[in-house]
Write a protein that holds these residues in place. Structure first.
Motif, mmCIF file in Angstrom:
data_model
loop_
_atom_site.group_PDB
_atom_site.id
_atom_site.type_symbol
_atom_site.label_atom_id
_atom_site.label_comp_id
_atom_site.label_asym_id
_atom_site.label_seq_id
_atom_site.Cartn_x
_atom_site.Cartn_y
_atom_site.Cartn_z
ATOM 1 N N GLY A 167 0.793 -1.217 0.000
ATOM 2 C CA GLY A 167 0.000 0.000 0.000
ATOM 3 C C GLY A 167 0.823 1.262 0.000
ATOM 4 O O GLY A 167 1.911 1.323 -0.578
ATOM 5 N N ALA A 168 0.327 2.299 0.667
ATOM 6 C CA ALA A 168 0.864 3.659 0.598
ATOM 7 C C ALA A 168 2.253 3.820 1.215
ATOM 8 O O ALA A 168 2.957 4.768 0.885
ATOM 9 C CB ALA A 168 -0.104 4.634 1.269
ATOM 10 N N PHE A 169 2.656 2.915 2.105
ATOM 11 C CA PHE A 169 3.971 3.011 2.762
ATOM 12 C C PHE A 169 4.654 1.654 2.805
ATOM 13 O O PHE A 169 3.997 0.622 2.895
ATOM 14 C CB PHE A 169 3.843 3.516 4.207
ATOM 15 C CG PHE A 169 3.418 4.934 4.332
ATOM 16 C CD1 PHE A 169 4.337 5.966 4.192
ATOM 17 C CD2 PHE A 169 2.099 5.256 4.587
ATOM 18 C CE1 PHE A 169 3.950 7.280 4.291
ATOM 19 C CE2 PHE A 169 1.699 6.580 4.691
ATOM 20 C CZ PHE A 169 2.618 7.593 4.547
ATOM 21 N N ARG A 170 5.978 1.698 2.791
ATOM 22 C CA ARG A 170 6.810 0.537 3.127
ATOM 23 C C ARG A 170 7.709 0.994 4.255
ATOM 24 O O ARG A 170 8.217 2.115 4.240
ATOM 25 C CB ARG A 170 7.697 0.094 1.962
ATOM 26 C CG ARG A 170 6.980 -0.389 0.740
ATOM 27 C CD ARG A 170 6.195 -1.693 0.974
ATOM 28 N NE ARG A 170 5.625 -2.155 -0.279
ATOM 29 C CZ ARG A 170 4.555 -1.623 -0.868
ATOM 30 N NH1 ARG A 170 3.929 -0.614 -0.318
ATOM 31 N NH2 ARG A 170 4.113 -2.106 -2.002
ATOM 32 N N GLY A 171 7.908 0.123 5.221
ATOM 33 C CA GLY A 171 8.762 0.492 6.340
ATOM 34 C C GLY A 171 8.392 -0.291 7.572
ATOM 35 O O GLY A 171 7.942 -1.433 7.487
ATOM 36 N N THR A 172 8.566 0.366 8.734
ATOM 37 C CA THR A 172 8.292 -0.299 10.007
ATOM 38 C C THR A 172 7.562 0.645 10.960
ATOM 39 O O THR A 172 7.645 1.870 10.839
ATOM 40 C CB THR A 172 9.592 -0.765 10.693
ATOM 41 O OG1 THR A 172 10.433 0.364 10.914
ATOM 42 C CG2 THR A 172 10.319 -1.803 9.864
ATOM 43 N N GLY A 173 6.881 0.059 11.900
ATOM 44 C CA GLY A 173 6.242 0.791 12.988
ATOM 45 C C GLY A 173 6.449 0.022 14.276
ATOM 46 O O GLY A 173 6.227 -1.190 14.316
ATOM 47 N N PRO A 212 6.983 6.649 1.395
ATOM 48 C CA PRO A 212 5.746 6.681 0.616
ATOM 49 C C PRO A 212 5.919 5.939 -0.710
ATOM 50 O O PRO A 212 7.011 5.904 -1.271
ATOM 51 C CB PRO A 212 5.483 8.169 0.414
ATOM 52 C CG PRO A 212 6.768 8.856 0.669
ATOM 53 C CD PRO A 212 7.590 7.955 1.533
ATOM 54 N N GLN A 213 4.829 5.399 -1.186
ATOM 55 C CA GLN A 213 4.815 4.628 -2.427
ATOM 56 C C GLN A 213 3.838 5.253 -3.425
ATOM 57 O O GLN A 213 2.924 5.974 -3.030
ATOM 58 C CB GLN A 213 4.397 3.180 -2.142
ATOM 59 C CG GLN A 213 5.255 2.468 -1.129
ATOM 60 C CD GLN A 213 6.666 2.267 -1.595
ATOM 61 O OE1 GLN A 213 6.904 1.681 -2.637
ATOM 62 N NE2 GLN A 213 7.628 2.777 -0.821
ATOM 63 N N GLY A 214 4.018 4.941 -4.693
ATOM 64 C CA GLY A 214 3.088 5.363 -5.727
ATOM 65 C C GLY A 214 2.912 6.872 -5.788
ATOM 66 O O GLY A 214 3.875 7.638 -5.667
ATOM 67 N N MET A 215 1.661 7.292 -5.964
ATOM 68 C CA MET A 215 1.350 8.726 -6.070
ATOM 69 C C MET A 215 1.711 9.492 -4.803
ATOM 70 O O MET A 215 1.962 10.688 -4.848
ATOM 71 C CB MET A 215 -0.134 8.938 -6.392
ATOM 72 C CG MET A 215 -0.503 8.491 -7.779
ATOM 73 S SD MET A 215 -2.210 8.857 -8.291
ATOM 74 C CE MET A 215 -3.038 9.414 -6.859
ATOM 75 N N LEU A 216 1.753 8.805 -3.687
ATOM 76 C CA LEU A 216 2.090 9.453 -2.422
ATOM 77 C C LEU A 216 3.516 10.007 -2.435
ATOM 78 O O LEU A 216 3.813 10.997 -1.765
ATOM 79 C CB LEU A 216 1.896 8.466 -1.274
ATOM 80 C CG LEU A 216 1.774 9.032 0.116
ATOM 81 C CD1 LEU A 216 0.667 10.073 0.213
ATOM 82 C CD2 LEU A 216 1.540 7.925 1.118
ATOM 83 N N LYS A 217 4.396 9.408 -3.236
ATOM 84 C CA LYS A 217 5.764 9.928 -3.375
ATOM 85 C C LYS A 217 5.741 11.365 -3.886
ATOM 86 O O LYS A 217 6.498 12.215 -3.417
ATOM 87 C CB LYS A 217 6.564 9.078 -4.360
ATOM 88 C CG LYS A 217 7.102 7.813 -3.830
ATOM 89 C CD LYS A 217 7.983 7.193 -4.913
ATOM 90 C CE LYS A 217 8.208 5.736 -4.687
ATOM 91 N NZ LYS A 217 9.057 5.156 -5.726
#
Length: 156
Positions: free
Chosen positions: A92-98, A121-126
């Motif tokens: 989805g919209a982010f890759r990473g960790t929480g 952020p990924q996709g259009m969110l970038k």
């Protein structure tokens, strides 16, 4: 590319056990204190079990207020019950960790709750990240949620 490495924390006026129960319930879909900015939908495995997947929706204008919705999936990768929950954003919209960390304060009368968000952020969110400070929006939403949590479960 814009990456985020944010730590938000708050003091909740109750024990870590109560905060932990509220956190796991919220990630399971309770919609009690992270609303209006985020809602969570649990998969088949509870959020406090390794391998659990939680579908997160960030409501940029608030729940049921229209506006863009940012969706991503979080997978639980580590759990120390009552103390920490580690997740990975896998789709989805982010890759990473929480990471959520609960620390006992004042002999268990209070809890320091921290969330460490590391995401790209990924996709259009970038593209949006180039013109809008998504990190600030994330921290405002998280701090608002933590304040709501304290109002809900904190001692009066």
């Amino acid at each position: 590319m814009t990456d985020y490495d944010l730590i938000d924390e708050a003091f909740i006026n109750t024990s870590p056990d109560v905060v932990w129960q509220a956190l796991i319930a919220e990630l399971g879909g309770a919609r009690r204190w992270w609303v209006p900015t985020n809602t969570f939908e649990a998969g088949a495995i509870p959020a406090d079990k390794v391998g659990a997947e939680v579908h997160v929706t960030v409501h940029t204008k608030g729940v049921d207020k229209g506006g863009p919705k940012l969706k991503f999936t979080s997978r639980t990768t580590g759990v120390v019950p009552g103390r920490s929950l580690t997740t990975e954003y896998i789709d989805g919209a982010f890759r990473g960790t929480g990471d959520f960390l609960l620390e006992e304060i004042d002999g268990g009368k209070r809890t320091k709750l921290s969330m460490h968000f590391k995401g790209a952020p990924q996709g259009m969110l970038k593209m949006l990240a180039k013109v809008k400070d998504l990190g600030e929006a994330h921290s405002q939403g998280t701090q608002g949620a933590f304040a709501n949590l304290n109002a809900l479960v904190g001692s009066r």
